[in-house]
Design a protein around this motif. Structure first.
Motif, PDB file in Angstrom:
ATOM      1  N   ASP A  19       0.808  -1.217   0.000  1.00 40.96           N
ATOM      2  CA  ASP A  19       0.000   0.000   0.000  1.00 40.96           C
ATOM      3  C   ASP A  19       0.843   1.269   0.000  1.00 40.96           C
ATOM      4  N   TRP A  20       2.042   1.207   0.583  1.00 44.36           N
ATOM      5  CA  TRP A  20       2.874   2.408   0.723  1.00 44.36           C
ATOM      6  C   TRP A  20       3.678   2.715  -0.529  1.00 44.36           C
ATOM      7  N   PHE A  21       3.612   1.869  -1.542  1.00 45.58           N
ATOM      8  CA  PHE A  21       4.386   2.056  -2.773  1.00 45.58           C
ATOM      9  C   PHE A  21       3.532   2.734  -3.842  1.00 45.58           C
ATOM     10  N   VAL A  22       4.101   3.776  -4.481  1.00 41.41           N
ATOM     11  CA  VAL A  22       3.434   4.460  -5.588  1.00 41.41           C
ATOM     12  C   VAL A  22       4.354   4.359  -6.794  1.00 41.41           C
TER      13      VAL A  22
ATOM     14  N   GLU B 196       3.729  16.945 -12.269  1.00 38.63           N
ATOM     15  CA  GLU B 196       3.368  16.459 -10.940  1.00 38.63           C
ATOM     16  C   GLU B 196       4.260  15.287 -10.572  1.00 38.63           C
ATOM     17  N   LEU B 197       5.027  15.448  -9.507  1.00 35.91           N
ATOM     18  CA  LEU B 197       5.911  14.395  -9.044  1.00 35.91           C
ATOM     19  C   LEU B 197       5.227  13.509  -8.011  1.00 35.91           C
ATOM     20  N   MET B 198       4.350  14.131  -7.216  1.00 36.38           N
ATOM     21  CA  MET B 198       3.681  13.400  -6.144  1.00 36.38           C
ATOM     22  C   MET B 198       2.350  14.091  -5.848  1.00 36.38           C
ATOM     23  N   ASN B 199       1.271  13.434  -6.174  1.00 43.58           N
ATOM     24  CA  ASN B 199      -0.064  13.918  -5.841  1.00 43.58           C
ATOM     25  C   ASN B 199      -0.978  12.702  -5.910  1.00 43.58           C
ATOM     26  N   HIS B 200      -1.128  12.052  -4.774  1.00 36.93           N
ATOM     27  CA  HIS B 200      -1.816  10.762  -4.743  1.00 36.93           C
ATOM     28  C   HIS B 200      -2.751  10.693  -3.533  1.00 36.93           C
ATOM     29  N   PRO B 201      -3.929  10.125  -3.709  1.00 40.25           N
ATOM     30  CA  PRO B 201      -4.853   9.997  -2.577  1.00 40.25           C
ATOM     31  C   PRO B 201      -4.271   9.232  -1.386  1.00 40.25           C
ATOM     32  N   ALA B 202      -3.263   8.390  -1.629  1.00 44.83           N
ATOM     33  CA  ALA B 202      -2.637   7.656  -0.524  1.00 44.83           C
ATOM     34  C   ALA B 202      -1.904   8.583   0.435  1.00 44.83           C
ATOM     35  N   GLU B 203      -1.565   9.802  -0.021  1.00 48.17           N
ATOM     36  CA  GLU B 203      -0.886  10.782   0.831  1.00 48.17           C
ATOM     37  C   GLU B 203      -1.609  12.116   0.705  1.00 48.17           C
ATOM     38  N   PRO B 204      -2.726  12.274   1.403  1.00 50.07           N
ATOM     39  CA  PRO B 204      -3.513  13.504   1.282  1.00 50.07           C
ATOM     40  C   PRO B 204      -2.859  14.727   1.930  1.00 50.07           C
TER      41      PRO B 204
END
Length: 128
Positions: free
Chosen positions: A4-7, A25-33
């Motif tokens: 789960d922690w891997f994107v 966008e380098l990082m914009n993921h629902p896993a890290e709001p």
């Protein structure tokens, strides 16, 4: 099975925005709001659209070039390594007054979402 922690990196192409700059966008993921990270690129002679981010604080970290950032009507020169902390809801834009591309990291907390972006230039688009 992927944890789960891997994107996965995936394809993150640079794209043009109506804000008059290019974004990757380098990082914009629902896993890290809590946070998002992008690179903005502004061409020489361009000033980005005056806007605000409702509910999102943004930090610019300049990685290349120079420019003049404006936050709530106050201007400040930025050069490589400089940072600007832009409070949520503050009117903002940046001008590339150099002769090379201006590139900066955009760190948003919480993460950037399109509904937070409020155009302050186009009549009728800004909300109170």
């Amino acid at each position: 099975m992927v944890p789960d922690w891997f994107v996965r990196a995936g394809d993150r192409p640079e794209f043009w925005t109506g804000e008059r700059c290019f974004i990757t966008e380098l990082m914009n993921h629902p896993a890290e709001p809590a946070v998002s990270l992008a690179v903005a690129r502004v061409e020489p002679g361009v000033t980005t659209q005056l806007h605000r981010l409702d509910g999102v604080t943004e930090r610019y970290v300049v990685r290349k070039g120079r420019g003049i950032v404006e936050v709530d009507g106050i201007q400040q020169r930025l050069e490589t390594g400089d940072q600007a902390l832009i409070p949520a809801g503050a009117a903002q834009r940046i001008e590339n007054d150099g002769d090379t591309d201006l590139e900066f990291y955009c760190v948003c907390t919480p993460r950037f979402f399109p509904e937070s972006y409020i155009d302050l230039e186009t009549p009728g688009d800004a909300s109170a």
